[in-house]
Design a protein around this motif. Structure first.
Motif: not given
Ligand code: PMV
Length: 342
Positions: A146-153
């Motif tokens: 969905g969104s790369g950074s969401a994987s960490r949440s």
């Molecule tokens: O998850 P995205 O595609 O919105 O990318 C987020 C990128 C940054 O917030 C700038 C850095 C990060 O690692 O969260």
């Protein structure tokens, strides 16, 4: 028929993800603090329908039907369909809301897409859809799509996403909790989000990531992220706040440096982003308080500091920073434990 609800937080990267390959594979590893009070709550209701080629869903944001979010969800459904084959066999109702103000400039994609992915992972589990991964790992894989950074949440505290030679089990496909040693000074670490610009960003993250493809400094930057993550491992173990501040501030400015040197180039910082950074530097210099900043892909400033200096920083924020924030608004958050099923 059924319904499930998850609450999932936003996160702030210390070593930034910027640049990706096909299928949301990151160009470099990243690490973040999961936040506590900034989260999305999403309920997913489903009822069986005849299997068709398209997806059927309604979306409500803060109680109101929201058509403008639908293309993002449709794109997400397409990307995860191979992992969730039942998507075309149900009609879904998605009800979602955020704790942070709408259009605060806080990216809601990390919390929003992880909350929806956790709901989908729960539904998959209840349908006994076979997958050989554990629940959170599967939810993280869905979130990444969905969104790369969401994987960490999907995890609390410190979380790593992206393969790093010295972080065991790290993967480009899903995030993992950081299991290295962490000094107690980072417990309850604070993040005050100083809201500078609440408007829609001029350049989306998707476009920004894309511009790293032909970027003259990309390869050096990707290497630097690996080195910085390695350095951060010892900083976290030793509790070296000065080195921590130096690394996270440099990461933030490098992220924006990549934007300034993309072609087409763009600037997401605003005049008050720089004013706030200067105030933080001056306050740190004068008072020797360990307070640092980081930025995400926007104009807002995240002010990071240990809990032990909270009172001092509260006074500083009230006297020097509040006037530089849009509508005098800032959010007092801190590191959190990750998502909750309600
Ligand atoms: O998850 P995205 O595609 O919105 O990318 C987020 C990128 C940054 O917030 C700038 C850095 C990060 O690692 O969260």
């Amino acid at each position: 028929m059924g319904k499930v609800t998850w609450q999932s937080p936003s996160n702030i990267a210390l070593v930034k993800y910027w640049g990706k390959y096909e299928n949301q594979i990151p160009a470099n590893p990243s690490i973040s603090f999961t936040l506590n009070s900034s989260y999305t709550t999403t309920s997913l209701s489903w009822e069986a329908k005849e299997k068709t080629d398209d997806f059927s869903f309604e979306l409500f944001f803060e109680g109101k039907a929201e058509e403008s979010f639908k293309p993002k969800i449709e794109a997400y459904f397409k990307r995860v369909h191979h992992l969730l084959p039942f998507l075309s066999e149900f009609h879904f109702t998605i009800e979602t809301s955020n704790t942070f103000p709408h259009s605060s400039g806080i990216a809601s994609s990390a919390s929003g897409l992880s909350a929806l992915s956790l709901c989908m992972a729960s539904l998959a589990k209840s349908l006994n859809i076979p997958h050989d991964e554990d629940f959170y790992r599967f939810a993280s894989t869905l979130s990444r799509l969905g969104s790369g950074s969401a994987s960490r949440s999907v995890y609390g505290n410190l979380v790593v996403w992206g393969k790093h030679a010295l972080i065991e089990n790290s993967s480009d496909h899903f995030a993992v909790p950081y299991t290295g040693e962490v000094h107690p000074v980072f417990e309850n670490f604070q993040d005050y989000i100083l809201l500078v610009d609440k408007g829609e960003k001029k350049v989306s993250s998707t476009v920004g990531h894309g511009l790293m493809n032909n970027h003259p400094y990309a390869m050096k930057r990707f290497e630097q992220a690996h080195t910085n993550l390695n350095k951060l491992k010892s900083i976290l173990a030793e509790g070296d706040l000065e080195a921590f501040g130096n690394l996270v501030e440099s990461e933030a400015l490098t992220l924006h440096g990549m934007m300034l040197t993309s072609n087409p180039y763009f600037i997401l910082m605003k005049p008050n982003t720089l004013r706030i950074i200067e105030e933080i530097w001056a306050f740190r210099e004068e008072t020797k308080t360990p307070v640092y900043f980081t930025l995400d892909a926007g104009a807002n400033v995240h002010m990071l500091f240990p809990e032990m200096v909270k009172n001092k920083v509260d006074t500083f924020a009230q006297t020097k920073l509040v006037g530089l924030c849009k509508d005098e608004e800032y959010i007092c958050d801190q590191i959190g434990n990750g998502p909750k099923q309600l």
